[in-house]
Design a protein around this motif. Structure first.
Motif, PDB file in Angstrom:
ATOM      1  N   PRO A   1      -9.125  -3.660   4.298  1.00 38.95           N
ATOM      2  CA  PRO A   1      -8.935  -4.650   3.225  1.00 38.95           C
ATOM      3  C   PRO A   1      -8.365  -4.029   1.961  1.00 38.95           C
ATOM      4  CG  PRO A   1     -11.261  -4.086   3.491  1.00 38.95           C
ATOM      5  CD  PRO A   1     -10.543  -3.452   4.648  1.00 38.95           C
ATOM      6  N   GLY A   2      -7.842  -4.881   1.100  1.00 38.38           N
ATOM      7  CA  GLY A   2      -7.191  -4.408  -0.118  1.00 38.38           C
ATOM      8  C   GLY A   2      -8.106  -3.611  -1.031  1.00 38.38           C
ATOM      9  N   TRP A   3      -9.384  -4.004  -1.105  1.00 36.37           N
ATOM     10  CA  TRP A   3     -10.304  -3.284  -1.993  1.00 36.37           C
ATOM     11  C   TRP A   3     -10.478  -1.828  -1.545  1.00 36.37           C
ATOM     12  CZ3 TRP A   3     -14.445  -0.911   0.123  1.00 36.37           C
ATOM     13  CH2 TRP A   3     -14.952  -1.407   1.331  1.00 36.37           C
ATOM     14  N   ALA A   4     -10.373  -1.572  -0.238  1.00 35.91           N
ATOM     15  CA  ALA A   4     -10.507  -0.203   0.264  1.00 35.91           C
ATOM     16  C   ALA A   4      -9.342   0.663  -0.224  1.00 35.91           C
ATOM     17  CB  ALA A   4     -10.576  -0.202   1.785  1.00 35.91           C
ATOM     18  N   SER A   5      -8.142   0.076  -0.254  1.00 36.85           N
ATOM     19  CA  SER A   5      -6.973   0.807  -0.757  1.00 36.85           C
ATOM     20  C   SER A   5      -7.145   1.146  -2.235  1.00 36.85           C
ATOM     21  CB  SER A   5      -5.699  -0.015  -0.553  1.00 36.85           C
ATOM     22  OG  SER A   5      -5.398  -0.138   0.817  1.00 36.85           O
ATOM     23  N   CYS A   6      -7.666   0.203  -3.009  1.00 39.57           N
ATOM     24  CA  CYS A   6      -7.861   0.443  -4.449  1.00 39.57           C
ATOM     25  C   CYS A   6      -8.925   1.509  -4.688  1.00 39.57           C
ATOM     26  CB  CYS A   6      -8.254  -0.866  -5.140  1.00 39.57           C
ATOM     27  SG  CYS A   6      -6.947  -2.114  -5.141  1.00 39.57           S
ATOM     28  N   ALA A   7     -10.031   1.449  -3.924  1.00 35.36           N
ATOM     29  CA  ALA A   7     -11.088   2.452  -4.065  1.00 35.36           C
ATOM     30  C   ALA A   7     -10.568   3.831  -3.676  1.00 35.36           C
ATOM     31  CB  ALA A   7     -12.292   2.073  -3.198  1.00 35.36           C
TER      32      ALA A   7
ATOM     33  N   GLY B   1      -4.188   1.897   3.849  1.00 33.86           N
ATOM     34  CA  GLY B   1      -4.884   0.839   4.565  1.00 33.86           C
ATOM     35  C   GLY B   1      -4.965   1.037   6.064  1.00 33.86           C
TER      36      GLY B   1
ATOM     37  N   GLN C   1       0.829  -1.213   0.000  1.00 30.06           N
ATOM     38  CA  GLN C   1       0.000   0.000   0.000  1.00 30.06           C
ATOM     39  C   GLN C   1       0.863   1.262   0.000  1.00 30.06           C
ATOM     40  OE1 GLN C   1      -0.367  -2.651   2.037  1.00 30.06           O
ATOM     41  NE2 GLN C   1      -2.495  -2.918   2.706  1.00 30.06           N
TER      42      GLN C   1
END
Length: 223
Positions: free
Chosen positions: A105-111, A174, A35
C-alpha cells in the motif's frame, strides 16, 4: 573546486538516474509509476546535494569515492553480486507494478521513504566522522582507528546505513518481491566485512583492540 571533478560528479549522478530509471520504467511499461519517481527523488537529490558539500569541504574524499575500484578478486565478486542484486530488484519492482505482483500500500512506500532519508542522514554522519572512508578495502597512509560517534556503537556504521538504505528501497517502490531479492545484501556484506576485517587486523594498528571494545559489526546487540 575542480571543474573536472565537478563534471565527473555530475556525469555519475545523471548516469545513475538514467540507468535506474531505465531498470524501473521499462519493465513497468509506463512512466506513470509514482513510487519509482519517489525513489529517484529521494535517492539522487540528496546525493547531488551531498556531492556539492563534499566538493566544497572535502574534494579529496569525493574524488576517492568517485574513482574507487576494487583490486581484490574476492571484493570484485562482492561488487558483481551486488550489481546483479540491484538489477534484479529494480526490474522485478517494475514488473510488479506492471502486473500487480504483491504490491504494497501507499503508506508503506511513504514510511519506507522516511527510513531511507534517515539512512541518508546517518550516511552523511559516517562520512563526517571518518576521513579515511573509502569505497575500496585498503589501508591508507597515516590511517588511524576511528572509535568515536557511530564507530563506538558498531564497527561498520557505513554498512549499517547501507543496510537501511538498500532494504528500504524496494519498500519505497512498493514491491515485496524486490524486498526479498534485496535480502541477499545481508550475506553479501557479511562476506565483504569478513575480508575487510582481515585486512584491517593485519595492517591497521589498534584495530584488534578496537574489535574487543566494540563487539557488534553492523546492528547493535544483534550482529
Amino acid at each position: 573546486m575542480s571543474g573536472k571533478l565537478f563534471a565527473q560528479a555530475i556525469i555519475k549522478v545523471l548516469s545513475g538516474v538514467v540507468i535506474v530509471g531505465a531498470l524501473l520504467f521499462l519493465p513497468a511499461g509506463t512512466f506513470a509509476y509514482p513510487q519509482a519517481w519517489l525513489l529517484l527523488g529521494i535517492l539522487f537529490l540528496p546525493m547531488f546535494a551531498a556531492g556539492f558539500v563534499m566538493m566544497a569541504k572535502c574534494p579529496e574524499l569525493l574524488k576517492k569515492r568517485l574513482n574507487a575500484k576494487e583490486e581484490q578478486a574476492e571484493q570484485k565478486t562482492v561488487v558483481m553480486l551486488s550489481g546483479l542484486m540491484f538489477i534484479g530488484a529494480f526490474v522485478f519492482a517494475g514488473l510488479s507494478f506492471r502486473f500487480g505482483w504483491l504490491m504494497l500500500p501507499g503508506w508503506a512506500s511513504c514510511a519506507a521513504a522516511a527510513v531511507f532519508l534517515l539512512g541518508y542522514a546517518l550516511y552523511a554522519e559516517v562520512l563526517r566522522e571518518n576521513e579515511y572512508l573509502s569505497r575500496t578495502i585498503e589501508i591508507q597512509e597515516g590511517q588511524k582507528v576511528v572509535d568515536t560517534g557511530l564507530y563506538g556503537v558498531v564497527r561498520h556504521p557505513m554498512y549499517m546505513t547501507t543496510l537501511l538504505l538498500f532494504l528500504s528501497m524496494p519498500l519505497v517502490l512498493g514491491s515485496a518481491i524486490s524486498f526479498l531479492i534485496m535480502l541477499a545484501y545481508i550475506p553479501i556484506i557479511a562476506k565483504r566485512i569478513r575480508n575487510e576485517e582481515e585486512v584491517l587486523e593485519k595492517g591497521l594498528d589498534g584495530y584488534t583492540a578496537y574489535k574487543q571494545r566494540v563487539r557488534y559489526r553492523v546492528i547493535p546487540f544483534i550482529w
